[in-house]
Design an enzyme around this catalytic site. Structure first.
Site, PDB file in Angstrom:
ATOM      1  N   LYS A 112       1.900   9.959  -2.189  1.00  0.00           N
ATOM      2  CA  LYS A 112       0.504   9.924  -1.752  1.00  0.00           C
ATOM      3  C   LYS A 112      -0.455  10.315  -2.873  1.00  0.00           C
ATOM      4  O   LYS A 112      -1.616   9.924  -2.861  1.00  0.00           O
ATOM      5  CB  LYS A 112       0.290  10.895  -0.601  1.00  0.00           C
ATOM      6  N   ASP A 113       0.025  11.127  -3.820  1.00  0.00           N
ATOM      7  CA  ASP A 113      -0.870  11.584  -4.893  1.00  0.00           C
ATOM      8  C   ASP A 113      -1.400  10.413  -5.728  1.00  0.00           C
ATOM      9  O   ASP A 113      -2.495  10.503  -6.281  1.00  0.00           O
ATOM     10  CB  ASP A 113      -0.132  12.558  -5.814  1.00  0.00           C
TER      11      ASP A 113
END
Ligand SMILES: Cc1ncc(COP(=O)(O)O)c(C=O)c1O
Ligand SMILES: N[C@@H](CCOP(=O)(O)O)C(=O)O
Length: 462
Positions: A112-113
């Site tokens: 997700k980063d």
């Protein structure tokens, strides 16, 4: 570049408005009106350049003039400077024709980063320019929440409310969300499962008075900008294995369908992808849909890969839009049936499209544990349970093209499952070593829309 809703009844928007809005006002998801392509020589030219440069070249056609090149380049640089691997998304070889794409070297140790760090920067730039403020509300099964909080904590123009299912995320995931001390961060433990959290977010957006009053914005992968940022690593990994001169396949541990949909977009852009394989845990609605044609919800069953404990896969709507030949009326009809009747049968034409486009498989709990153990013993690589679901399904799907399995989270986020498989507890990186000692701040809330609205109003009041 204009963006249109899958349900056909919301106004078309620019990239920036699409990003700041997230969910279309007709309940649909935004998609680019046309998908830009990269020619084979443009793809070949991505070999050997930095991840940041690939990101610029892949995303630029979708962003248009919303962010001029020098500004966009600087934003991308800031987004990825906190990653602790110089390649950002390194590839490791697992077997003769099987590679692992490590997507957990960002600040919160999950894929997700890649998107969240970028959209944090993009939101900041756009909101400052407009002199506006937004209220972000997101649903998480564990990883989106911590990544969003990390990306937006302390920013002036944003409050961020994250709804997670109480008791259904790992302790590391929970602490990542509940320990940041910034006033603009609000971790909400909702009594329900992830599907309830996501439905609550969509219901908040469907209340237009509330939506406009607090200026709601979404950072789940219902937000197109999230999907777009995830397209980049399909290109970076494929070119490092010889694309466009060689086809590659991908297996993607799947829940909300955002990550694999990014692979679909990469393929539409011209990346030569042989197979796109959906890997599910025991919450296998997507696999069942491809096998039977019936897209029917069952209850969410907690698993050792909790981030994939999802039955209503938001982005499947985007795939259906293409599967139904861009018929937004048909998509709206099926989505209504999913909501009111719990499911629908995919039309034969759409099912043929889905089966031509995706393959699928499922890993049981025992198979997931056995895969973590087996890969650790054979290669020394420690997989998180989600990545293990991917590796198990990929092994059943190997073909002539090299297979890239996406390793979506760091094993240290799921120490119990990993220890049960390997006998060893994976340590957190040093920068997070005191996570268990930090004080937690969390608000428990019933699954009740008006309670949520009251809480949000109170928290954002000046
Ligand atoms: C670690 C991990 N793997 C896989 C997934 C599934 O990804 P997607 O929801 O994009 O299908 C998630 C959640 O999104 C996740 O957090
Ligand atoms: N697995 C996700 C669920 C939400 O996914 P998103 O990509 O739509 O934000 C999580 O970890 O929260």
């Amino acid at each position: 570049m204009q963006y249109i809703s899958t349900r056909g009844k919301a106004p078309a928007l620019s990239f920036e408005d699409t990003m700041l809005t997230g969910l279309a006002r007709d309940g649909g998801l935004y998609l680019p009106e046309t998908i830009p392509t990269l020619a084979p020589d443009e793809i070949a030219a991505l070999a050997g350049v930095t991840y940041e440069e690939i990101a610029l070249r892949v995303m630029r056609p979708f962003v248009g003039d919303a962010f001029p090149d020098p500004e966009f380049r600087a934003i991308i640089a800031r987004a990825y400077r906190g990653f602790d691997h110089p390649a950002r998304a390194p590839l490791k070889q697992l077997g003769p024709n099987h590679f692992l794409l490590e997507l957990f070297h960002g600040p919160t140790l999950a894929f997700k980063d890649f998107a969240m760090q970028l959209i944090g920067q993009l939101f900041q730039a756009a909101l400052q320019r407009r002199g506006e403020r937004v209220t972000i509300v997101g649903a998480t099964s564990g990883d989106t929440g911590s990544a969003a909080i990390e990306a937006f904590r302390g920013l002036d123009n944003v409050d961020v409310f994250i709804l997670f299912p109480e008791g259904r995320v790992s302790e590391v995931q929970r602490r990542q969300m509940t320990t940041p001390a910034e006033d603009n961060v609000h971790a909400i433990a909702l009594k329900g499962d992830f599907d309830d959290c996501q439905a609550a977010v969509k219901d908040l957006f469907a209340d237009f008075d509330f939506r406009d009053e607090v200026r709601l914005a979404a950072v789940n992968s219902i937000n197109w900008a999230r999907v777009l940022a995830q397209v980049v690593y399909y290109f970076s990994s494929a070119v490092s294995l010889g694309a466009p001169h060689r086809d590659v396949s991908f297996t993607v541990p799947t829940g909300n369908f955002g990550d694999i949909f990014a692979g679909f977009i990469a393929k539409q852009m011209g990346l030569p992808v042989a197979d796109l394989v959906i890997a599910t845990n025991q919450n296998d609605i997507l696999h069942r849909t491809l096998v039977s044609g019936d897209h029917v919800k069952q209850g969410v069953t907690p698993s050792i890969s909790p981030s994939m404990d999802i039955q209503v896969s938001s982005n499947f709507e985007r795939a259906l839009y293409y599967a139904y030949g861009r018929d937004s009326h048909a998509v709206a009809h099926e989505m209504q049936a999913l909501k009111s009747e719990g499911g629908f049968t995919v039309s034969q034409g759409a099912l043929d499209f889905l089966r031509d486009t995706f393959r699928s498989g499922r890993a049981s709990e025992a198979e997931t544990t056995a895969t973590i153990r087996g890969v650790h013993a054979a290669t020394g690589e420690t997989l998180c349970p989600h990545s293990a679901v991917g590796v198990k399904v990929a092994e059943e799907s190997l073909g002539a093209a090299p297979m890239i399995t996406l390793a979506t989270a760091h094993p240290a986020k799921f120490p119990d499952a990993v220890e049960a498989a390997t006998g060893a507890r994976p340590p957190l990186p040093n920068r997070m070593a005191d996570l268990y000692d930090r004080p937690e701040r969390v608000t428990p809330v019933d699954n009740d829309l008006s309670a949520l609205q009251t809480l949000i109003r109170e928290r954002i009041a000046p």
